[in-house]
Structures are given as C-alpha cells and as structure tokens.
Scaffold this active site. Sequence first.
Site, PDB file in Angstrom:
ATOM      1  N   THR A 144       0.760  -1.192  -0.124  1.00  0.00           N
ATOM      2  CA  THR A 144       0.182   0.007  -0.051  1.00  0.00           C
ATOM      3  C   THR A 144       0.949   1.221  -0.061  1.00  0.00           C
ATOM      4  O   THR A 144       1.694   1.434   0.696  1.00  0.00           O
ATOM      5  CB  THR A 144      -0.695   0.075   1.292  1.00  0.00           C
ATOM      6  OG1 THR A 144      -1.531   1.274   1.333  1.00  0.00           O
ATOM      7  CG2 THR A 144      -0.154  -0.296   2.704  1.00  0.00           C
ATOM      8  N   SER A 179      -1.647   3.813  10.395  1.00  0.00           N
ATOM      9  CA  SER A 179      -2.785   3.033  10.970  1.00  0.00           C
ATOM     10  C   SER A 179      -2.165   1.638  11.451  1.00  0.00           C
ATOM     11  O   SER A 179      -1.172   1.149  10.809  1.00  0.00           O
ATOM     12  CB  SER A 179      -3.990   2.650  10.181  1.00  0.00           C
ATOM     13  OG  SER A 179      -3.573   1.801   9.106  1.00  0.00           O
ATOM     14  N   TYR A 181      -3.217  -1.126  10.469  1.00  0.00           N
ATOM     15  CA  TYR A 181      -3.334  -1.990   9.368  1.00  0.00           C
ATOM     16  C   TYR A 181      -2.007  -1.629   8.445  1.00  0.00           C
ATOM     17  O   TYR A 181      -1.438  -2.367   7.699  1.00  0.00           O
ATOM     18  CB  TYR A 181      -4.452  -1.552   8.249  1.00  0.00           C
ATOM     19  CG  TYR A 181      -4.251  -1.372   6.858  1.00  0.00           C
ATOM     20  CD1 TYR A 181      -4.291  -2.841   6.149  1.00  0.00           C
ATOM     21  CD2 TYR A 181      -4.249  -0.602   5.995  1.00  0.00           C
ATOM     22  CE1 TYR A 181      -3.971  -3.236   4.816  1.00  0.00           C
ATOM     23  CE2 TYR A 181      -3.990  -0.679   4.624  1.00  0.00           C
ATOM     24  CZ  TYR A 181      -3.907  -1.826   4.145  1.00  0.00           C
ATOM     25  OH  TYR A 181      -3.878  -2.030   2.820  1.00  0.00           O
ATOM     26  N   HIS A 182      -1.823  -0.308   8.320  1.00  0.00           N
ATOM     27  CA  HIS A 182      -0.691   0.093   7.351  1.00  0.00           C
ATOM     28  C   HIS A 182       0.799  -0.611   8.029  1.00  0.00           C
ATOM     29  O   HIS A 182       1.885  -0.891   7.162  1.00  0.00           O
ATOM     30  CB  HIS A 182      -0.480   1.532   7.267  1.00  0.00           C
ATOM     31  CG  HIS A 182      -1.661   1.991   6.536  1.00  0.00           C
ATOM     32  ND1 HIS A 182      -2.608   2.904   6.846  1.00  0.00           N
ATOM     33  CD2 HIS A 182      -1.853   2.111   4.879  1.00  0.00           C
ATOM     34  CE1 HIS A 182      -3.710   3.360   6.134  1.00  0.00           C
ATOM     35  NE2 HIS A 182      -3.053   2.737   5.000  1.00  0.00           N
ATOM     36  N   LYS A 185       1.560  -3.713   6.925  1.00  0.00           N
ATOM     37  CA  LYS A 185       1.985  -3.773   5.562  1.00  0.00           C
ATOM     38  C   LYS A 185       3.454  -3.668   5.526  1.00  0.00           C
ATOM     39  O   LYS A 185       4.131  -4.340   4.751  1.00  0.00           O
ATOM     40  CB  LYS A 185       1.249  -2.791   4.596  1.00  0.00           C
ATOM     41  CG  LYS A 185      -0.001  -3.199   4.418  1.00  0.00           C
ATOM     42  CD  LYS A 185      -0.294  -4.538   3.424  1.00  0.00           C
ATOM     43  CE  LYS A 185      -1.753  -4.600   2.867  1.00  0.00           C
ATOM     44  NZ  LYS A 185      -1.662  -5.770   1.960  1.00  0.00           N
TER      45      LYS A 185
END
Length: 395
Positions: A144, A179, A181-182, A185
């Site tokens: 991302t 976040s 989530y990031h 990644k």
Amino acid sequence: MRVIVTGGDGYCGWATALHLANRGHDVAILDNLVRRSWDNQLRIETLTPIAPIQRRLERWEQLTGKPIELMVGDCCDYPFLSESIRRFHPEAIVHFGEQRSAPFSMISRERAVETQVNNVVGNLNILFAMRDLVPDCHLVKLGTMGEYGTPNIDIEEGYITIEHNGRKDTLPYPKQPGSFYHLSKVHDTHNIHFACRIWGLRATDLNQGVVYGVITEETEMDELLINRLDYDGVFGTALNRFCIQAAVGHPLTVYGKGGQTRGFLDIRDTVRCIEIACNNPADSGEFRVYNQFTEQFSVSQLAEKVKEAGSKMGLDVTIEHVDNPRVEREEHYYNAKNTKLLDLGLQPHYLSDSLLDSLLNVAVKYRDRVDMKEILPRVTWKKGAVEEAAGVKVG
C-alpha cells in the site's frame, strides 16, 4: 502459468482472479471467506448483491469454460496452506489475503491484533511455504502507498539513494504508516525483503493507491460476477463512498480540510498491474517495489469531481466537511513516482466523466440497498469504534 490468488473472494482479489483466468492462466482461489464474516460482525453490507463464492465460480465456468479452483482455508493455518501450495504447485502467488481496512484495524485492541496476526503471520507462512516447496515461485504481494505516509520529499518506488557523511547507499524508503493496518504492511515488506535476501526468493511488492470502480471486463459479464462496492465507514474508500452518497442524496463527507492527497487507480488497472507483474517476474533474490497508482488527487478534488458529474445526471449533490476521524495531515506535500509499471506496458484508465457516470449509475441502480446509518464514519483513531466507546463491543 499456474497462479494462486489468496483473498480471491475480496474486492481486488475477485477481479484479479477472473482477469488472470480470462487471460489463459490456470488460477486457484485460496480464501477463508472471513471478509463476509466481518460484514456480519459489523452489521454492514456491500452495495452490490454478492452471491456465495461457489455460485460465482460456477457461473464463471458456465460462461467461459475456464474453471477456477477454490481452496477454502486460512493462510495462518500452515498445514492447510502448505498442502494447498504443494498440491497446486504455483508459479506465482498473488497475495491479497489480508485485512485491508485502516479503520477496521483502529476499532479496538482486538481488531488491531486480529489485523496484524492475520496479515503478518499469513504472509510469513507463505514465505516459508515458498522456501520449502516452490522456491522458484514468484510472490506478487499487494502492499500500500500508505506505508510511506506523507513525507515532505518525493516518494520513490521502494528505495531511496542517500548520501550521508560523504558516503552513499541505496536503502529502503523510510516508512511512516498511519494505522495498525498500514503497520502490518510495513512488517510484510520487511519480511519479504529479508526472505529474498536470505533465501533467494523472488518477489514484487505492489504499493497500491486507493482503488475505485466496480466494473472490469470480466465482472460485467453477468450479475452473479459483480464485484463489491463498499460505502461504509470501515471498508468504504473515498471515491466509491462519494458516488454512493451522491446517489442517495447525502452530502459528500470530506474529512477535515480535505487536502489529504493520495494516489488513485481504477480497478481495471489493478488487475492489469497484477498481470504485468506475473508476466515479468523478479529475479531470484530480487525484491522489487512498484508504486501502483495512476493519478494523484486530494479528497476535496474528488468530491468536486463527483459533485460536477452528479449534477450533470440531475442529482442534487452537496459537499460537507466533517470532523476527521483519523489522525493525519490535512494539508501536505505529496509527489509519488509511478513509472515502473508504465515502463512495463500499463495503459492507464484515467478518472474521466464517463468513468464517474458509470460508477454513479451503479450507485443509483442499487441505492435501495444503502443503509443510511453506515454513511458516516464509525471509527476514530483516538477512541476506536463508536459502539465500543458507548460500551457495546463490535462483533
């Protein structure tokens, strides 16, 4: 070639699996179907009606004569994963099988842990299975652009050359994820880079921008093949949300000042980028990073484009700035490079009036399915989910 698409029941994964199968590849979907479970837990539903995965695949084979194998299971279940890879023996693994929502990861401690375990452990399992079972397989991993954050310098494609105290080196580009989530990644990126360097694996990390659209050549063949179109505050992305808000007469909800700028791309370009990466594999030991987007827009620019397109269709579209639930810069420099996929032959679909008309028409067609309670954001970065703040556990 033989390709496993993990997360092939999701938004990007479904379109990609069909696209690769339509181009003659032997495709298998590996998915634990948890995305559907999360919808149930959060009491949300995508705008478009999504049939069971088995019915979708049956219809696909009826229409094309190109079967796609389905393997239902979890990437975090290593015995299942390794046996699936050993049996199918892929030449490429396209890894979409991760929790992909920043707001979801910020709901609570439990959702943050769930996100990181699902994403990081599942990705690690794939790396070990590749090392032990298919060492020549090419990993095409969906990253991302959010890994980079919003630095005050140009964003390069994965690496940056630095001169310091008279010495020069090319190093991984610094990460400033926004976040949990990031962050997951970023952990994936480091683990893949390490595996390539130590074990000689080959991988392409596609740092994708925000995806919009619902139609690809394959998903528009039949109603049963239609893709997801999420509009809620957890899984909905900016442009898709704006089009659905316009369709139901709700003001377009711009977070904060609206100067947040990101890279964007059409879902048709997502599937093409994956195809290009599969057809041009990395070398043994090589970890490539491509920035996968076609244009850059601020949130306010997107809202203005949707307002203009909606007005031409006779929709009464207004824009409303709401308190930003995220912790992020609302005005910043943003200039990211994206030449590598273009050099390999990507011919982008740029955001145009016709594309917006198409997306708005889909939104209007299914607007009776919109749950108005899900239009506004439910999760704030500082407090978590609205329900949890009120003492009601989400899920």
